[in-house]
Design an enzyme around this catalytic site. Structure first.
Site, short mmCIF file in Angstrom:
data_model
loop_
_atom_site.label_atom_id
_atom_site.label_comp_id
_atom_site.label_asym_id
_atom_site.label_seq_id
_atom_site.Cartn_x
_atom_site.Cartn_y
_atom_site.Cartn_z
N GLY A 12 0.83 -1.21 0.00
CA GLY A 12 0.00 0.00 0.00
C GLY A 12 0.86 1.25 0.00
N ARG A 16 -2.37 8.17 3.44
CA ARG A 16 -2.74 8.96 4.62
C ARG A 16 -1.53 9.39 5.48
NH1 ARG A 16 -7.22 4.55 6.29
NH2 ARG A 16 -5.88 3.32 4.93
N GLN A 73 3.21 -6.32 -6.24
CA GLN A 73 1.84 -5.95 -6.65
C GLN A 73 1.98 -4.63 -7.41
OE1 GLN A 73 -0.74 -4.53 -3.54
NE2 GLN A 73 -2.60 -5.19 -4.58
N ARG A 333 31.66 9.92 19.28
CA ARG A 333 31.27 9.56 17.91
C ARG A 333 31.76 8.17 17.54
NH1 ARG A 333 33.58 14.25 14.60
NH2 ARG A 333 32.93 12.87 12.91
N ALA A 423 51.59 23.76 28.27
CA ALA A 423 50.33 24.38 27.87
C ALA A 423 50.55 25.33 26.70
CB ALA A 423 49.73 25.14 29.05
C1 UD1 Z 1 -7.62 -3.07 6.52
C2 UD1 Z 1 -8.86 -3.98 6.46
C3 UD1 Z 1 -9.77 -3.64 7.61
C4 UD1 Z 1 -9.03 -3.77 8.93
C5 UD1 Z 1 -7.74 -2.94 8.92
C6 UD1 Z 1 -6.90 -3.27 10.14
C7 UD1 Z 1 -9.26 -4.43 4.11
C8 UD1 Z 1 -10.06 -4.12 2.90
N1 UD1 Z 1 -9.53 -3.78 5.23
O1 UD1 Z 1 -8.06 -1.75 6.32
O2 UD1 Z 1 -10.89 -4.53 7.63
O3 UD1 Z 1 -9.87 -3.37 10.00
O4 UD1 Z 1 -6.94 -3.25 7.76
O5 UD1 Z 1 -5.79 -2.44 10.27
O6 UD1 Z 1 -8.41 -5.30 4.05
N2 UD1 Z 1 -2.01 -3.26 1.00
C9 UD1 Z 1 -1.39 -3.83 -0.09
N3 UD1 Z 1 -1.95 -3.69 -1.32
C10 UD1 Z 1 -3.11 -3.02 -1.52
C11 UD1 Z 1 -3.75 -2.44 -0.40
C12 UD1 Z 1 -3.18 -2.58 0.83
O7 UD1 Z 1 -0.34 -4.45 0.06
O8 UD1 Z 1 -3.55 -2.96 -2.67
C13 UD1 Z 1 -1.39 -3.40 2.33
C14 UD1 Z 1 -0.99 -2.09 2.96
O9 UD1 Z 1 0.36 -1.80 2.69
C15 UD1 Z 1 -1.21 -2.35 4.44
C16 UD1 Z 1 -2.27 -3.43 4.48
O10 UD1 Z 1 -2.34 -3.98 3.19
O11 UD1 Z 1 -0.04 -2.83 5.08
C17 UD1 Z 1 -3.64 -2.88 4.88
O12 UD1 Z 1 -4.04 -1.89 3.95
P1 UD1 Z 1 -4.73 -0.54 4.40
O13 UD1 Z 1 -5.00 0.26 3.21
O14 UD1 Z 1 -3.96 0.07 5.49
O15 UD1 Z 1 -6.11 -1.13 4.94
P2 UD1 Z 1 -7.07 -0.48 6.03
O16 UD1 Z 1 -7.89 0.57 5.40
O17 UD1 Z 1 -6.31 -0.14 7.24
CA CA Z 2 -4.18 -0.06 7.75
#
Ligand code: UD1
Ligand code: CA
Length: 461
Positions: A12, A16, A73, A333, A423
């Site tokens: 992801g 945010r 991905q 250091r 010194a």
């Molecule tokens: C996700 C869950 C939610 C849960 C929450 C817990 C889903 C749809 N929702 O939401 O139910 O309560 O986590 O923290 O799964 N990622 C990828 N590829 C993508 C999208 C995301 O690898 O295409 C990874 C992100 O890097 C992250 C994880 O998946 O580490 C979760 O993704 P994020 O977008 O943070 O999901 P949430 O909205 O938090």
């Molecule tokens: Ca998350």
């Protein structure tokens, strides 16, 4: 025991976070989030780990290296789509697959173990790690039926007002039967508020096939925090900090103000160490018995010996012996080695230098690229002149010698055993053992000159 696999979701973008740094690389107590996750989850005993990374994720690969396989991905189309990328490596394998998000750095190995054991004991096809959240906003909610069985998970953005009232949340960690997982993922659609392929939809798909789906409710909501923005990052930092500090305190370390003391996970601290507020101890540091650290000291990758005191100082990649006094306001250091009972006083900088046993550099000195023997006294304001703008040179100061205040030692140079440097000297040539070296202009006093000068100036008025 059947085989266990893990898929870590780390592709992801972390929109945010509003950051150029990949989300899962943001550190919590000095260690990137995804590394926390990997280190804890692997403790359940894994036959294979696959980390899903996005485009331009070289830094994640560099960080985790050999500990995991990687799949890319290319486009972030959702958590379900992310898991599908691991199929090529895991398909047709029999066993349990743990899926965990790279942005939940606080989940402990105990919780992962309990989750796996629950899942395997129940013989479930899927088990969700859930928690009761005081404020469930932003999380997927666990929808249960009248028999209290898990039906499905609904995301914040897709939930109706009643579902939004549910306080049991999906932590984003699951155990699946490996084959059932990849079969069900083929049926996940992106027909939802975010137009994404949601991994949690697998739950409803399996349930509709009358497969066994369970939830493992952890009592520790604190552990399950998902870090989506910097507010949550600060919360994660705080929770982990207090967890680590509490462990040290239970092991016999006094931490005067745990809220204001930052100790990284790898740091080892022995009994009866006292840590004053504002101190940050990180990396592969070990602090030995009875040492006193702080206030306001920063120690990274250092060994600090027994009974040593470090006040208001910074030390990095160095070894500090026993009963040493450092600070206040010293800077040690990288590649320094400070011998037992030595003193490194205020406004002293030591770099790539060894200071022998019982030697003292008490005030306002720079000692860089130097070998200083035992029982040496280095007077206030001494400088090892180690750099000509291009190369660095060594200064050697042998045992029992005495360097007078405000001396420059122009390297490469050696001050022999038991010698004195007067010194104010600028030493450019080696000083033999047992010698006194005076390298400064001789003083001349012109008797009565001052009043003659004053009169001369008066006449001119
Ligand atoms: C996700 C869950 C939610 C849960 C929450 C817990 C889903 C749809 N929702 O939401 O139910 O309560 O986590 O923290 O799964 N990622 C990828 N590829 C993508 C999208 C995301 O690898 O295409 C990874 C992100 O890097 C992250 C994880 O998946 O580490 C979760 O993704 P994020 O977008 O943070 O999901 P949430 O909205 O938090
Ligand atoms: Ca998350």
């Amino acid at each position: 025991m059947s085989k266990r696999f893990a898929v870590i979701l780390a592709a992801g973008q972390g929109t945010r976070m509003k950051s150029k740094l990949y989300k899962v690389l943001h550190p919590v107590l000095g260690k990137p989030m995804v590394q926390h996750v990997l280190e804890q989850v692997k403790e359940v005993g894994l036959d294979e780990i696959v980390t899903v990374v996005g485009f331009g994720s070289d830094k994640v690969k560099e960080l985790l290296g050999e500990q995991t396989k990687f799949v890319i991905q290319e486009e972030q189309l959702g958590t379900g789509h992310a898991v599908i990328q691991a199929e090529e490596l895991l398909k047709d394998k029999k066993g349990t697959t743990i899926v965990v998000c790279g942005d939940t750095p606080l989940i402990t190995k105990e919780t992962f173990k309990n989750l796996c054991e629950h899942h395997e004991k129940e013989g479930a096809k899927a088990t969700i790690l859930t928690a009761q959240a005081p404020n469930p906003f932003g999380y997927g909610r666990v929808v249960r039926n009248d028999n209290n069985e898990v039906e499905r998970i609904v995301e914040q953005k897709d939930a109706n007002p009643n579902e939004l009232l549910i306080s049991e949340i999906n932590t984003g960690t699951y155990c699946f039967d490996n084959e059932a997982l990849f079969a069900a993922l083929k049926e996940v659609s992106n027909d939802n508020a975010q137009g994404e392929y949601y991994l949690p939809d697998v739950i409803e798909i399996l349930k509709n096939k009358s497969e066994k789906v369970t939830a493992f409710l952890t009592a520790n909501f604190d552990e399950t925090l998902g870090v989506n923005d910097r507010v949550a990052l600060a919360q994660a930092e705080k929770t982990m900090k207090l967890r680590i500090n509490e462990q040290h305190m239970r092991n016999g370390v006094t931490i005067i103000d745990p809220e204001n003391t930052y100790i990284s996970p790898e740091v080892l601290i022995e009994q009866d160490v006292i840590i004053y507020p504002g101190s940050i101890i990180s990396g592969d540091s070990i602090i030995k018995e009875n040492a006193i650290i702080g206030p306001n000291s920063e120690i990274k990758n250092c060994e600090v010996g027994k009974d040593t005191v470090i006040k208001q100082s910074v030390a990095t990649d160095s070894k500090i012996g026993e009963r040493v006094n450092v600070g206040p306001f010293a800077h040690i250091r990288p590649d320094a080695s400070i011998g037992d009972e030595a003193k490194v006083g205020n406004f002293v900088e030591i770099k790539k230098a060894s200071i022998g046993k019982s030697s003292k550099v008490s005030h306002l000195s720079y000692i860089g690229d130097a070998e200083v023997g035992n029982n040496v006294n280095i007077g206030c304001g001494t400088i090892t002149v180690n750099y000509d703008g291009k190369n660095k040179y060594l200064t050697t100061i042998e045992d029992d010698s005495f360097i007078g205040c405000n001396s420059n030692l122009i390297a490469p140079v050696k001050v022999g055993k038991g010698s004195y440097v007067a010194a104010g000297s600028t030493i450019t040539k080696d000083v033999p053992s047992d010698a006194l070296s005076v390298a400064r202009a001789r003083q001349t006093n012109k008797e009565g000159y001052a009043s003659r000068l004053k009169n001369k100036l008066k006449d001119k008025e």
